[in-house]
Scaffold this motif. Sequence first.
Motif, PDB file in Angstrom:
ATOM      1  N   ALA A  93      23.883  40.428 100.807  1.00  0.00           N
ATOM      2  CA  ALA A  93      24.133  39.436  99.755  1.00  0.00           C
ATOM      3  C   ALA A  93      25.361  39.811  98.935  1.00  0.00           C
ATOM      4  N   ALA A  94      25.527  41.113  98.671  1.00  0.00           N
ATOM      5  CA  ALA A  94      26.689  41.562  97.894  1.00  0.00           C
ATOM      6  C   ALA A  94      27.979  41.308  98.668  1.00  0.00           C
ATOM      7  N   LEU A  95      27.980  41.588  99.975  1.00  0.00           N
ATOM      8  CA  LEU A  95      29.168  41.346 100.794  1.00  0.00           C
ATOM      9  C   LEU A  95      29.492  39.857 100.878  1.00  0.00           C
ATOM     10  N   ALA A  96      28.440  39.045 100.958  1.00  0.00           N
ATOM     11  CA  ALA A  96      28.653  37.588 101.006  1.00  0.00           C
ATOM     12  C   ALA A  96      29.265  37.089  99.695  1.00  0.00           C
ATOM     13  N   ALA A  97      28.816  37.671  98.588  1.00  0.00           N
ATOM     14  CA  ALA A  97      29.375  37.273  97.290  1.00  0.00           C
ATOM     15  C   ALA A  97      30.841  37.616  97.207  1.00  0.00           C
ATOM     16  N   TYR A  98      31.221  38.787  97.714  1.00  0.00           N
ATOM     17  CA  TYR A  98      32.630  39.170  97.722  1.00  0.00           C
ATOM     18  C   TYR A  98      33.434  38.235  98.631  1.00  0.00           C
ATOM     19  N   ALA A  99      32.842  37.839  99.760  1.00  0.00           N
ATOM     20  CA  ALA A  99      33.537  36.926 100.686  1.00  0.00           C
ATOM     21  C   ALA A  99      33.779  35.576 100.034  1.00  0.00           C
ATOM     22  N   ASP A 100      32.811  35.102  99.251  1.00  0.00           N
ATOM     23  CA  ASP A 100      32.974  33.844  98.532  1.00  0.00           C
ATOM     24  C   ASP A 100      34.093  33.926  97.519  1.00  0.00           C
ATOM     25  N   LEU A 101      34.209  35.068  96.863  1.00  0.00           N
ATOM     26  CA  LEU A 101      35.269  35.257  95.890  1.00  0.00           C
ATOM     27  C   LEU A 101      36.646  35.218  96.561  1.00  0.00           C
ATOM     28  N   ASP A 102      36.727  35.871  97.739  1.00  0.00           N
ATOM     29  CA  ASP A 102      37.992  35.865  98.470  1.00  0.00           C
ATOM     30  C   ASP A 102      38.352  34.469  98.928  1.00  0.00           C
ATOM     31  N   GLY A 103      37.308  33.679  99.246  1.00  0.00           N
ATOM     32  CA  GLY A 103      37.585  32.316  99.699  1.00  0.00           C
ATOM     33  C   GLY A 103      38.032  31.436  98.576  1.00  0.00           C
TER      34      GLY A 103
END
Length: 323
Positions: A313-323
């Motif tokens: 979930a933490a990695l997905a949150a970071y990916a959303d931020l990058d997007g």
Amino acid sequence: MSPVSTRLVRLLNMVPYLKANPQITYEEAAADLGVTRKQLQQDLDQLWMCGLPGYGPGDLIDFEFSDDTINVTFTAGVDAPLRLTSPEATGLLVALRALVDIPGVVDPAAARSAIAKIESAAGTIAHDQTHAAAAVEEQAPIESEAAAAVRTAVRGGRALSIEYYSASRDMLSTRIVDPIRVVLVGDHSYLEAWSREAESVRLFRFDRIVEAGVLDEPSAPPAPAVQAGPDTSLFDADPALPAATLLVAPTASWMLEYYPMRVREELPAGYCEAAMTYASDEWMSRLVLGFGPDVRVLGPESLVARVREAATAALAAYADLDG
């Protein structure tokens, strides 16, 4: 003396020793200090992060390594006689007074004498002989006969007969034990000893030792029990509390001294497998995630899944931020 205390004493003496022996080799230094070359390197790495307030370049202890030799280039004053500032003396006095109130940790009379000497050196009491002598002779806190007997047995390496109250069973039992050491866990002192009755190491809380008698025979706990370090099985005894199995990297080995953990197996490259009791999956997963790749959960599977889900979930949150 505990492993932590032993290492602290060695670290405090290492800088003046190296200063007095410039360009000494690793092998010579390790032999003189009674450690392995690996332990010596770990100690030097630790000292490299110690020094004066500010803790920046020019503040920390520094070394020069050349052709397998060690040379101290900056001691940060560790090789000079200790001079306490007023805040440092106050902090030390507060800590000593707190230890005096915990049964079994220190000899109350010796601690009271140390307090008086620090007060005198710090100028917090009158410096005339009358007041100084009165401070040294100040009445030490009352210590139970049982606590005094336990401390005497530990210090003298004698076997001990104790009458112990078990809170879980609400009963008194008499046991013959071979003392190993006194350990402090939370706000309580415990006698760690080999129980001849149970044929294993047990922790006995000081305030539950009703009576204690020093026996006229040496304490003889099995060598593996002494070498294993403080036993934490007391905290694994509640079946309602799960125990996590952790793979700890060398870079996170300090947590073995900070948290109540038990090393199960030493692994290659400085890794180890350790057990740690916990009460909340949420708390334990947060703790493990905070160590990043340095600590990995091996079990139980429910905790492994929780940590994996939280990390995903933490990695997905970071990916959303990058997007």
